[in-house]
Design a protein around this motif. Structure first.
Motif, short mmCIF file in Angstrom:
data_model
loop_
_atom_site.label_atom_id
_atom_site.label_comp_id
_atom_site.label_asym_id
_atom_site.label_seq_id
_atom_site.Cartn_x
_atom_site.Cartn_y
_atom_site.Cartn_z
N UNK A 43 50.52 36.32 73.06
CA UNK A 43 51.10 35.09 72.74
C UNK A 43 51.56 34.35 73.79
N UNK A 44 51.56 32.99 73.61
CA UNK A 44 52.10 32.17 74.75
C UNK A 44 53.20 32.49 75.48
N UNK A 225 49.51 41.89 76.25
CA UNK A 225 51.04 41.58 76.82
C UNK A 225 51.63 40.92 75.46
N UNK A 226 52.99 41.14 75.33
CA UNK A 226 53.90 40.68 74.40
C UNK A 226 55.17 40.12 75.36
N UNK A 227 55.81 39.41 74.37
CA UNK A 227 57.04 38.83 75.02
C UNK A 227 58.34 39.77 74.28
N UNK A 228 59.09 40.24 75.22
CA UNK A 228 59.88 41.11 74.90
C UNK A 228 61.43 40.51 75.07
N UNK A 239 51.98 45.87 76.48
CA UNK A 239 52.09 46.82 75.48
C UNK A 239 50.95 47.84 75.36
N UNK A 240 49.65 47.37 75.52
CA UNK A 240 48.58 48.20 75.41
C UNK A 240 47.20 47.88 76.50
N UNK A 241 46.54 48.90 77.11
CA UNK A 241 45.44 48.48 77.93
C UNK A 241 44.34 49.38 77.58
N UNK A 242 43.41 49.14 77.05
CA UNK A 242 42.30 50.20 76.34
C UNK A 242 40.96 49.40 76.50
N UNK A 243 39.89 50.39 76.13
CA UNK A 243 38.51 49.54 75.73
C UNK A 243 38.66 48.63 74.55
N UNK A 244 38.04 47.32 74.78
CA UNK A 244 38.07 46.33 73.85
C UNK A 244 38.00 46.76 72.11
N UNK A 245 36.81 47.78 72.15
CA UNK A 245 36.55 48.25 71.00
C UNK A 245 37.90 48.86 70.34
N UNK A 246 38.48 49.64 70.90
CA UNK A 246 39.57 50.54 70.66
C UNK A 246 40.85 49.43 70.30
N UNK A 247 41.02 48.32 71.21
CA UNK A 247 42.18 47.46 70.75
C UNK A 247 42.04 47.00 69.38
N UNK A 248 40.84 46.34 69.35
CA UNK A 248 40.63 45.75 68.04
C UNK A 248 40.14 46.49 66.82
N UNK A 256 50.35 45.45 68.87
CA UNK A 256 48.86 45.11 69.18
C UNK A 256 48.32 44.59 67.69
N UNK A 257 48.52 45.45 66.85
CA UNK A 257 47.99 45.32 65.69
C UNK A 257 48.46 44.28 64.82
N UNK A 258 50.00 44.04 64.94
CA UNK A 258 50.55 42.71 64.53
C UNK A 258 49.98 41.62 65.08
N UNK A 259 49.74 41.48 66.56
CA UNK A 259 49.17 40.48 67.09
C UNK A 259 47.80 39.98 66.51
N UNK A 260 46.89 41.06 66.67
CA UNK A 260 45.36 40.92 66.28
C UNK A 260 45.27 40.54 64.77
#
Ligand code: ADP
Length: 265
Positions: A43-44, A225-228, A239-248, A256-260
């Motif tokens: 997010x921004x 990335x998120x704002x804490x 918060x997470x760094x992974x292969x794109x297929x896994x992230x999505x 991540x899930x909440x954001x996506x």
């Protein structure tokens, strides 16, 4: 222009970007793989652009801004005391949100200027390098008959490819993109995405995008990335760094899930 991949790796170690006394993003640790597209999403205000600008020493050009930690380009810390930031920015080029077509200069000169600054003055060499850069940026066929016209006469998408050509001209190893399509229409965006997939064969690419579909379409790895605000001060956090297929599809972190899924941001 050679198509030999540059195989450049970036390792971010305990990176802490500050604006004045304020820590903008909690310590970041990430290994950016060579000849892959790494997307930074979130997010921004979560620190995407800040982290990107730390990767080629642009962050410190802001008054009061500084960095702690290390950014290793292959085996060299770009923050080591004897390193010239100008050389870092040549090796790790950056393309911005708004295309930069230098107003008073022709299409040719828009690219030649960087080459001259890098010490190349021979007319024939300049012409060859300008052509090779425009070809690599998929712009040559559209501009080859009007190299003396103003860069600003081009469309937004063409100006963005001109910015990419200017970056490529000085032979970088890594190219950073900060929201390169946010000012572009869908067709111009598609052309830039195709170009990024092509450039990945040669360069290591990091792209900040607020467009999750874009990250899903073109990137190999995704950093979220998120704002804490737990301690009352909004601070970015990886918060997470992974292969794109896994992230999505199967993210490790519920944020991540909440954001996506559109529940935050
Ligand atoms: P994003 O790119 O994810 O939108 P930024 O990297 O622009 O986030 O911003 C991260 C944080 O750093 C935000 O809280 C923002 O207000 C702050 N920030 C960004 N640029 C500056 C600046 N020039 N001076 C002070 N604070 C800044």
């Amino acid at each position: 222009m050679t198509t030999t991949p540059t195989q450049a790796t970036i390792e971010i170690r305990n990176l802490k970007p500050y604006y004045g006394k304020r820590l903008a993003v909690r310590p970041v640790n990430m290994k950016i793989e060579p000849n892959k597209i790494t997307a930074i999403i979130g997010p921004s205000g979560c620190g995407k652009s800040t982290v990107l600008r730390c990767l080629n020493r642009m962050h410190e050009t802001i008054l009061g801004a500084r960095v702690e930690g290390q950014v290793m380009l292959n085996d060299e810390n770009i923050y080591a005391p004897d390193v010239d930031p100008m050389l870092v920015r040549r090796k790790i080029g950056m393309v911005f949100q708004q295309p930069i077509a230098l107003r008073t200069r022709s299409i040719f000169e828009n690219i030649a200027i960087g080459l001259r600054l890098a010490g190349i003055n021979d007319k024939r060499v300049l012409a060859e390098k300008v052509e090779a850069s425009l070809r690599a940026a998929a712009l040559w066929d559209e501009v080859k008959d009007k190299l003396n016209q103003a860069g600003t006469a081009l469309s937004g998408g063409q100006q963005q490819r001109l910015s990419i050509a200017r970056t490529i001209a000085v032979a970088p190893e890594v190219i950073l993109f900060d929201e390169p399509c946010s000012a572009l229409d869908p067709i111009s965006t598609m052309k830039i995405e195709d170009l990024l997939l092509d450039l990945r064969k040669k360069y290591t690419i990091v792209i900040v995008t607020h467009n999750m579909q874009q990250a899903a379409r073109i990137s190999d790895n995704t950093a979220v990335f998120m704002v804490d605000t737990d301690d009352g001060v909004p601070t970015g956090v990886l918060v997470e760094y992974n292969p794109t297929s896994k992230v999505f599809t199967q993210p490790d972190d519920p944020r991540t899930e909440d954001y996506i899924s559109g529940r935050v941001g």
